[in-house]
Design a protein around this motif. Structure first.
Motif, mmCIF file in Angstrom:
data_model
loop_
_atom_site.group_PDB
_atom_site.id
_atom_site.type_symbol
_atom_site.label_atom_id
_atom_site.label_comp_id
_atom_site.label_asym_id
_atom_site.label_seq_id
_atom_site.Cartn_x
_atom_site.Cartn_y
_atom_site.Cartn_z
ATOM 1 N N TYR A 123 2.963 13.204 1.600
ATOM 2 C CA TYR A 123 2.886 12.382 -0.023
ATOM 3 C C TYR A 123 4.372 12.691 -0.932
ATOM 4 O O TYR A 123 4.879 11.727 -1.636
ATOM 5 C CB TYR A 123 1.690 12.771 -0.823
ATOM 6 C CG TYR A 123 0.303 12.311 -0.031
ATOM 7 C CD1 TYR A 123 0.477 11.053 0.345
ATOM 8 C CD2 TYR A 123 -0.681 13.236 -0.177
ATOM 9 C CE1 TYR A 123 -0.567 10.524 0.934
ATOM 10 C CE2 TYR A 123 -1.706 12.585 0.326
ATOM 11 C CZ TYR A 123 -1.923 11.416 0.928
ATOM 12 O OH TYR A 123 -3.217 10.823 1.318
ATOM 13 N N SER A 173 0.942 -1.094 -0.024
ATOM 14 C CA SER A 173 -0.082 -0.045 -0.096
ATOM 15 C C SER A 173 0.848 1.236 0.117
ATOM 16 O O SER A 173 0.544 2.180 -0.533
ATOM 17 C CB SER A 173 -0.827 -0.272 1.161
ATOM 18 O OG SER A 173 -1.694 -1.019 1.109
ATOM 19 N N THR A 192 1.061 4.019 -2.883
ATOM 20 C CA THR A 192 0.851 5.327 -2.585
ATOM 21 C C THR A 192 2.072 6.195 -3.171
ATOM 22 O O THR A 192 1.648 7.300 -3.726
ATOM 23 C CB THR A 192 0.542 5.509 -1.212
ATOM 24 O OG1 THR A 192 -0.683 4.871 -0.753
ATOM 25 C CG2 THR A 192 0.047 7.034 -0.832
ATOM 26 N N GLN A 206 -4.701 6.719 -1.680
ATOM 27 C CA GLN A 206 -4.012 6.877 -2.944
ATOM 28 C C GLN A 206 -4.445 7.919 -4.067
ATOM 29 O O GLN A 206 -3.733 8.438 -4.926
ATOM 30 C CB GLN A 206 -3.889 5.117 -3.427
ATOM 31 C CG GLN A 206 -2.980 4.218 -2.555
ATOM 32 C CD GLN A 206 -3.164 3.038 -2.769
ATOM 33 O OE1 GLN A 206 -4.128 2.538 -3.622
ATOM 34 N NE2 GLN A 206 -2.611 2.099 -1.980
#
Length: 500
Positions: free
Chosen positions: A474, A16, A20, A61
């Motif tokens: 991010y 994950s 992402t 995401q």
């Protein structure tokens, strides 16, 4: 379809997180990117702008991709309600509750159909799809009817990157074993290996990289150093606890009641941004201690988890804490537990029609479970003279139960649609709400924490703006991938369809 699929040698190897990071990395390069996971099993969900429910990981995401989340990114969400049964959320709506055997025997063809239509939609609207698998692609007892690994790679016709976690040990066996158990046509799809969670001197692993490439004929795309406290929402509560551990021993002691069927624990994630807040899970009465505030989170099975509190004795500690002026918030299922009674009128919570139980009795209310789930994004303003009046908040609701108050003037939020939500006592110490993402509202989180700080006699703080910090995280994750993987080779693998 142009894209890449991230599969793993096991669960929790970092699929994950890597998916992402790739979403943000490619989006920053100017691609129109979408995440995709055909089937997710999690009670940590996300409500789209259209009031539809998908897995939380794909919502995150989508944020990393700079795209609006949609049901096409996660068409099948399985929400466990017991050890034997899960609710099937299909294209954002509750479809049916099935056992594992029933799902495998009766749902497979329907699943294939909705996955195919979702992939077709995404292909028509995006440049690149970043697909996440689940668990291991070589669970032999499940492979003939799997809906989430190599079958999806085949349907999307995309190459696969295989991720392995070196931190847990056995890296060579896990990679070679996985590749050996793949069918020849599946193995051809694996175009790169990623070694994740590496600690120490990378120079000590050069020989390992060479051996893997010679033994498998597959390039090692990168070795990713272990990231401590990356701050990106995970798929389970353990990943959240890891993020929270960095603040243990801080000035504010926030206790979260552990529930066996806890859901939407991402409600707690913003507290990881607060340097003076320590968050800990409470599973046993011996762990309760003397917290500054207590949160009862959401749950997929309110009555069963309420019984768990009664069985462990935590119910008595919670009631005593609140009755002595302790600060307590119940969210969704946790809110329902705070009332005087809960009636499973439709059998949608326990499977037993008409089952009635006593709540904790801290809120003058009654909750009744109906057949139809409500999922909706909402906005409103806080109604609490003790904390902050008219402070605007937004979030989403996901619940089957309807809660009726016996003191209608003590609501918590005045919603924009004219309705009210939740309960807040006159002192502001006991609050119940259906609003998930309440603490993602920076102004409210700051006001509530300042309410605690004031009671403790410590200095108030100005708000921390979590949305800006999340964007930084991010971008930091994308930079971490860019620095540690061969991005030129990655682009070649994504774009070179002939070799798939």
């Amino acid at each position: 379809m142009k894209g890449i699929m991230i599969q793993g040698t096991a669960s929790d190897v970092g699929k994950s997180l890597i998916a992402t990071g790739l979403c943000r990395l490619l989006a920053n390069e100017g691609w129109k990117v979408t995440p995709f996971k055909s089937q997710n099993m999690s009670n940590n969900s996300y409500v789209t702008i259209n009031g539809e429910e998908i897995g939380r990981a794909q919502g995150v995401q989508a944020e990393a991709s700079k795209a609006e989340a949609s049901v096409w990114m996660n068409p099948i969400l399985l929400k466990p309600r017991s050890d034997q049964q899960s609710e099937i959320v299909l294209l954002g709506k509750s479809f049916e509750t099935m056992s594992g055997i029933g799902y495998r025997d009766q749902f497979y063809e329907k699943g294939i159909e909705v996955i195919r239509s979702s992939l077709e939609y995404l292909e028509g609207h995006f440049d690149i799809v970043v697909i996440e698998g689940a668990g291991s692609p070589v669970e032999i007892n499940l492979k003939d009817r799997e809906l989430v690994n190599m079958k999806v790679a085949e349907m999307a016709d995309v190459p696969v990157l295989l991720v392995a976690d070196i931190d847990r040990g056995g890296i060579f066996a896990s990679i070679i074993g996985t590749l050996e158990l793949l069918a020849p046509e599946e193995r051809k799809r694996v175009r790169g290996l990623i070694i994740n969670k590496f600690r120490g001197d990378i120079g000590l692993f050069r020989d390992g990289i060479q051996w893997l490439e010679e033994r498998t004929g597959i390039p090692v795309l990168g070795v990713l150093p272990y990231i401590h406290h990356h701050g990106i929402d995970g798929e389970d509560s353990l990943s959240l606890q890891e993020q929270m551990n960095k603040h243990q021993g801080s000035e504010i002691d926030l206790a979260v009641i552990y529930l066996p069927y806890v859901s939407n624990y991402s409600d707690l994630e913003p507290f990881t941004y607060e340097p003076d807040v320590s968050v800990r899970w409470i599973k046993h009465i011996s762990e309760f201690g003397n917290p500054d505030a207590v949160i009862i989170p959401g749950t997929k099975s309110t009555i069963n988890d309420l019984q768990y509190l009664k069985d462990t004795g935590l119910d008595g500690l919670i009631k005593d804490f609140a009755e002595k002026g302790g600060i307590l918030i119940g969210i969704c299922g946790g809110y329902q537990m705070l009332g005087e009674s809960i009636i499973d009128e439709a059998g949608t919570d326990t499977g037993v029609i008409g089952k009635k139980v006593k709540g904790l009795g801290l809120i003058p209310s009654e909750t009744v479970f109906h057949p139809v789930k409500e999922t909706i994004r909402v906005k409103g303003s806080i109604n609490s003279n003790s904390i902050n009046v008219n402070l605007h908040v937004n979030g989403y609701e996901i619940h089957l139960g309807k809660t009726v108050h016996f003191k209608k003037d003590q609501f918590f939020i005045q919603l924009e649609n004219g309705q009210t939500d939740g309960y807040c006592n006159s002192e502001g110490t006991v609050i119940g709400t259906y609003l998930h993402h309440l603490f993602h509202n920076d102004g409210w989180r700051n006001a509530w924490l300042n309410f605690i700080r004031e009671k403790k006699g410590i200095e108030k703080r100005i708000p921390i703006y979590a949305a800006d910090l999340k964007e930084d995280r991010y971008n930091a994750l994308a930079a971490h991938l860019r620095e540690n993987i061969d991005c030129d080779l990655l682009r070649t693998i994504i774009c070179d369809k002939e070799k798939v």
